[in-house]
Write an enzyme that holds these catalytic residues in place. Structure first.
Site, PDB file in Angstrom:
ATOM      1  N   TYR A   1      38.773  11.506   5.710  1.00  0.00           N
ATOM      2  CA  TYR A   1      39.183  10.269   5.021  1.00  0.00           C
ATOM      3  C   TYR A   1      38.146   9.832   4.000  1.00  0.00           C
ATOM      4  O   TYR A   1      36.937   9.887   4.271  1.00  0.00           O
ATOM      5  CB  TYR A   1      39.312   9.123   6.028  1.00  0.00           C
ATOM      6  CG  TYR A   1      40.559   9.128   6.871  1.00  0.00           C
ATOM      7  CD1 TYR A   1      41.826   9.079   6.309  1.00  0.00           C
ATOM      8  CD2 TYR A   1      40.460   9.133   8.271  1.00  0.00           C
ATOM      9  CE1 TYR A   1      42.964   9.054   7.108  1.00  0.00           C
ATOM     10  CE2 TYR A   1      41.588   9.107   9.069  1.00  0.00           C
ATOM     11  CZ  TYR A   1      42.843   9.067   8.475  1.00  0.00           C
ATOM     12  OH  TYR A   1      43.963   9.034   9.273  1.00  0.00           O
TER      13      TYR A   1
ATOM     14  N   LYS B   1      28.500  -5.007  36.109  1.00  0.00           N
ATOM     15  CA  LYS B   1      29.498  -5.609  35.220  1.00  0.00           C
ATOM     16  C   LYS B   1      29.911  -4.598  34.151  1.00  0.00           C
ATOM     17  O   LYS B   1      29.241  -3.573  33.983  1.00  0.00           O
ATOM     18  CB  LYS B   1      28.918  -6.875  34.577  1.00  0.00           C
ATOM     19  CG  LYS B   1      27.739  -6.607  33.646  1.00  0.00           C
ATOM     20  CD  LYS B   1      26.985  -7.888  33.309  1.00  0.00           C
ATOM     21  CE  LYS B   1      25.802  -7.594  32.412  1.00  0.00           C
ATOM     22  NZ  LYS B   1      24.886  -8.753  32.328  1.00  0.00           N
TER      23      LYS B   1
HETATM   24  C1  LIG Z   1      23.523  -8.400  32.641  1.00  0.00           C
HETATM   25  C2  LIG Z   1      22.644  -9.248  33.424  1.00  0.00           C
HETATM   26  C3  LIG Z   1      21.546  -8.700  34.113  1.00  0.00           C
HETATM   27  C4  LIG Z   1      21.149  -7.246  34.020  1.00  0.00           C
HETATM   28  O1  LIG Z   1      20.411  -7.025  32.841  1.00  0.00           O
HETATM   29  P1  LIG Z   1      19.755  -5.599  32.570  1.00  0.00           P
HETATM   30  O2  LIG Z   1      18.937  -5.743  31.345  1.00  0.00           O
HETATM   31  O3  LIG Z   1      20.876  -4.638  32.351  1.00  0.00           O
HETATM   32  O4  LIG Z   1      18.963  -5.249  33.773  1.00  0.00           O
HETATM   33  C5  LIG Z   1      20.794  -9.557  34.918  1.00  0.00           C
HETATM   34  N1  LIG Z   1      21.099 -10.863  35.014  1.00  0.00           N
HETATM   35  C6  LIG Z   1      22.129 -11.423  34.340  1.00  0.00           C
HETATM   36  C7  LIG Z   1      22.392 -12.878  34.473  1.00  0.00           C
HETATM   37  C8  LIG Z   1      22.918 -10.640  33.510  1.00  0.00           C
HETATM   38  O5  LIG Z   1      23.929 -11.198  32.828  1.00  0.00           O
END
Ligand SMILES: *Cc1c(COP(=O)(O)O)cnc(C)c1O
Length: 383
Positions: A271, A41
């Site tokens: 700045y 993601k």
């Molecule tokens: C993002 C996510 C993961 C992965 O988590 P990590 O700590 O990056 O391994 C696993 N399960 C769900 C439901 C998530 O939203």
């Protein structure tokens, strides 16, 4: 001599060999008796989802996890064929997108389930779904103590097949919260019993994210969902002082010096005039700023690497430019590489250490490197 580079030199190098190596290292550590979902993601936490997914598919991951159906679509368009779970479910207007691209949604709300079932009936198709159970995260998911009604309602939707049951840990990274993690595991087991009694037969049972898989190897289930550790981001999201797989950083952030100036003692820079030279100084201008994701909070705080040496960020980081005091760097020249995250010579700056100085986690650092920064895919396999 002035070296005027052809393009803006700011880029993120993504080391796909390290990504592969991390997957194998984690798989050796966690074991071969579970399936592996690579969570890609948020554009693979800023690393580039299509390229990372292609690499991980070749390395042998079983599933991909995305937050949104549109992220799943991007993977399908890139030719990925493994099953894709949309961890954040979907909105009713995305039903056709799901079905046409063979994307598997998580489900935790009946209106979404009914919309999906209606489309499945209309197209005479069976659709796989994974039920998400809230065992203590308090975010999305069907509450563990309200599952019976939900299961009964889902069972009445004849064109949906429950392929998986999942939950998400709230504090798997914190060993002092082990009792709570244990409670989440127990609630999940009870949920699995309820589902089994109802006659549903999911294939997948999954609980563990990165810290869950590494620190709670006793957690039941037959699949783990891994994001951060595949990208080598273990330093701040895994508990300290436990056995863990060896991980290599995948992203490095690089630029180069555009301009060098001698600035006399006592002048202000940038700045807001937040920095005054305390000596006759040599100041480098680097073409990266907060719009690239090099955060403004690093003003007068961050360090970068030039010719293998640490050099401090001075003055405010602006949208497109950052100033660095290179007075102490020998032979520094326009065009010299500037490493903001990564290794140069014997020294290294990790996303974890940037995160620590910004009071956040490494995920927010790599996710925050904006799309203006071109990703350059390499296969160096170096630490
Ligand atoms: C993002 C996510 C993961 C992965 O988590 P990590 O700590 O990056 O391994 C696993 N399960 C769900 C439901 C998530 O939203």
């Amino acid at each position: 001599m002035d070296i005027f580079s052809d393009q803006r030199p700011t880029r993120a190098d993504i080391d796909l060999a390290n990504l592969t190596q991390n997957f194998h290292s984690v798989k050796n550590f966690v074991g071969k008796n579970v399936q592996y979902m690579a969570v890609v993601k948020a554009d693979a936490y800023g690393h580039g989802a299509p390229q990372c997914a292609q690499t991980l598919e070749k390395a042998g991951v079983d599933w991909f996890g995305v937050a949104l159906p549109e992220e799943g679509l991007e993977l399908r368009r890139a030719g990925l064929t493994r099953p894709i779970l949309c961890l954040g479910s979907f909105w009713p207007g995305q039903v056709d997108l799901l079905i046409q691209n063979d994307l598997t949604p998580t489900l935790f709300q009946m209106p979404a389930a009914r919309a999906l079932n209606a489309a499945a009936v209309a197209q005479n198709r069976m659709i796989d779904v994974h039920i998400k159970i809230d065992t203590g995260m308090g975010r999305v998911g069907v509450r563990h103590d309200r599952l019976e009604d939900f299961v009964r309602d889902i069972k009445s939707l004849k064109n949906l097949r429950v392929d998986g049951l999942m939950t998400h840990f709230a504090a798997a990274d914190d060993l002092e919260e082990n009792d709570f993690t244990r409670l989440q595991i127990e609630r999940f087991q009870k949920a699995a019993d309820i589902v089994a009694k109802s006659g549903l037969e999911p294939t997948y049972f999954d609980l563990a994210n990165s810290p869950g898989a590494v620190a709670h190897k006793d957690a039941p289930g037959n699949m783990v969902r891994l994001g951060g550790i595949l990208y080598g981001l273990g330093g701040d999201v895994l508990p300290k002082n436990i056995a863990k797989p060896e991980l290599l950083p995948v992203m490095s952030l690089r630029s180069a010096i555009t301009l060098l100036k001698r600035v006399p003692k006592g002048e202000s820079l940038g700045y807001g005039r937040t920095f005054f030279t305390e000596r006759d100084s040599l100041i480098a201008t680097v073409p990266i700023g907060y719009n690239d994701g090099y955060r403004r909070s690093l003003s007068n705080l961050g360090k970068v690497l030039v010719r293998g040496e640490f050099a401090p960020v001075v003055g405010r980081i602006s949208m497109d430019w950052t100033l660095v005091d290179v007075t102490d760097v020998e032979n520094v020249q326009v065009g010299d590489e500037v490493v903001l995250i990564g290794r140069q010579g014997a020294n290294r700056i990790t996303a974890e250490c940037l995160a620590a100085s910004l009071d956040t986690i490494s995920y927010e650092i790599t996710c925050g490197i904006s799309s203006r920064v071109p990703r350059s895919y390499v296969n160096r396999a170096i630490g």
